[in-house]
Design an enzyme around this catalytic site. Structure first.
Site: not given
Length: 376
Positions: A92, A271
């Site tokens: 990320d 996720d």
């Protein structure tokens, strides 16, 4: 990176697919355990790979930038070598962390200025710097730097935020195309669809992103305070536009029911920190429902944690033993619970793949949503 769409369910938009990276193949739909700082909290990498059967994990650019820092990561040869993980990694970009630090950050056209949550030191993330950092980390899938607006923001805030995110995106794509991987393996770059809870903004973002033709695409800015029905509606809006021949990643979502509903709407990758965070606090997800392992009702229940055997933990530990560990405040309690929850999530998406392949996903999903939302 290559994506192969194997089958689409006839009654829903659920997709069976396969992502091929230089560090291995990922069967989709897939859940990705979160290893924010290069570690899935409380669980050994060997167990994450061999017992939980994770095919890919996450790291976070913001946290890895602050600790251990890009210089050390580059000296180590990237995150794969540093943490001894030979399967794919997604990173990320840090956009959500900057969002969560709203009291300690300032957004400008250049990027996001923020104060470290560790020592208060000042830092600047730009779209270009975030690409450079992810090159150093060496993740197989890199994310664009974006602003994640609050789920309850008004239209004007959401529009201005999206405009900034899209300008940042084009700068990030340019930097990605100008740079090369550092460690000999290919790295993909995923844009992130934003637009809060506004259909028009989501459509505009998804359309512009689809035209970029990147290896895959992400859906961000959901599960941040908006009603769950709105989240599902926005997924549907976006997936009507995002290309079918590229993987779709729903960021930071969510509960087992959220994942099943996301799969049915055409999402391929998920996720969430929920399996490990909730596990450490005694909440377990099972094929029959949700359990609070601190409850007295499990005191003398010597049956496996999950009757379906969804987790390798079920081979070893009973409900009574795990409750005993939580009541005794043993560290092993959180480890066992976290491992079980992750294994269950991986089992759940594995079962989804099986039922998509067999053609009865819609019926199975309706039954499972009822089960996984039941409090035991």
């Amino acid at each position: 990176m290559q994506y192969k769409l194997i089958k689409t369910d006839t009654k829903t938009n659920a997709r069976l697919g396969e992502i091929t990276t230089d560090h291995g193949t990922i069967q989709t739909p897939i859940f990705m355990p979160v290893g924010t700082v290069g570690s899935v909290k409380g669980i050994h990498q060997r167990d994450v790979s061999d017992d939980i059967h994770a095919q890919i994990i996450l790291g976070n650019t913001y946290h890895l930038y602050l600790r251990p820092g890009p210089q050390l990561l580059q000296q180590a040869g990237g995150l794969h070598k540093f943490m001894h993980w030979d399967k794919p990694i997604l990173t990320d970009s840090g956009g959500f962390q900057v969002f969560s630090l709203s009291a300690n950050r300032k957004l400008t056209e250049e990027g996001a200025k923020f104060s470290s949550h560790i020592d208060g030191s000042k830092h600047l993330f730009t779209p270009e710097k975030v690409v450079d950092l992810q090159r150093i980390i060496g993740s197989d899938i890199m994310m664009a730097f974006d602003e994640c607006p609050p789920g309850d923001c008004d239209y004007n805030y959401a529009r201005k935020s999206l405009d900034l995110t899209m300008r940042w995106l084009h700068r990030g794509v340019e930097r990605y195309k100008q740079t090369e991987p550092l460690y000999g393996h290919y790295q993909s770059f995923f844009p992130i669809v934003q637009g809060a809870s506004f259909k028009e903004l989501r459509q505009r973002s998804a359309t512009e992103i689809a035209e970029l033709g990147m290896d895959g695409n992400a859906i961000g800015g959901l599960a941040v305070g908006e009603p769950v029905e709105v989240m599902y509606a926005m997924i549907e809006v976006v997936n009507e536009i995002l290309p079918t021949d590229k993987p779709r990643y729903l960021m930071g979502v969510g509960t087992p029911a959220n994942i099943l509903e996301g799969i049915s709407r055409g999402v391929d990758m998920f996720d969430c920190v929920m399996p490990t965070r909730n596990g450490r606090n005694g909440m377990l997800f099972t094929s029959e429902g949700i359990m609070n392992m601190k409850n007295n009702k499990w005191k003398d229940d010597f049956s496996p944690i999950d009757p379906c055997g969804a987790s390798f933990v079920d081979l070893y530990y009973s409900k009574a033993y795990l409750r005993h560990l939580f009541v005794s405040e043993e560290l092993l309690a959180g480890q066992i619970a976290s491992a079980h929850n992750l294994a269950f999530y991986l089992w759940l998406v594995g079962e989804a793949r099986k039922h998509i392949a067999e053609g009865d996903f819609a019926e199975w999903k309706e039954m499972m949503v009822k089960k996984v939302t039941t409090r035991l």
